[in-house]
Motif scaffolding. Sequence first.
Motif: not given
Length: 79
Positions: A25-36, A58-73
């Motif tokens: 849940e922590l990872h999901l929340q980090m991804i969900k709010h990474a842009d904000s 973990e926050f830094s990792k998820m913020r970086n991962l978010t960009q790749r996930l968004k690029a993948a759709g």
Amino acid sequence: MTHLAIFESIREALDNAQRNQYTTELHLQMIKHADSLKDITAKEFCEGVGLKPSFGTEFSKMRNLTQRLKAAGLNVSEI
């Protein structure tokens, strides 16, 4: 949504997470709010949510991962 409102939302999600799903849940929340939260530090995130400083990595990792996930759709608004 303000940073304080996001932190409160994350705390609430973590409080309601099943015992064995806290980190997921922590990872999901980090991804969900990474842009904000792109303009805050990992330390500020941990302090705002009330986490141990070690979760900053973990926050830094998820913020970086978010960009790749968004690029993948990924549409983070659907999380």
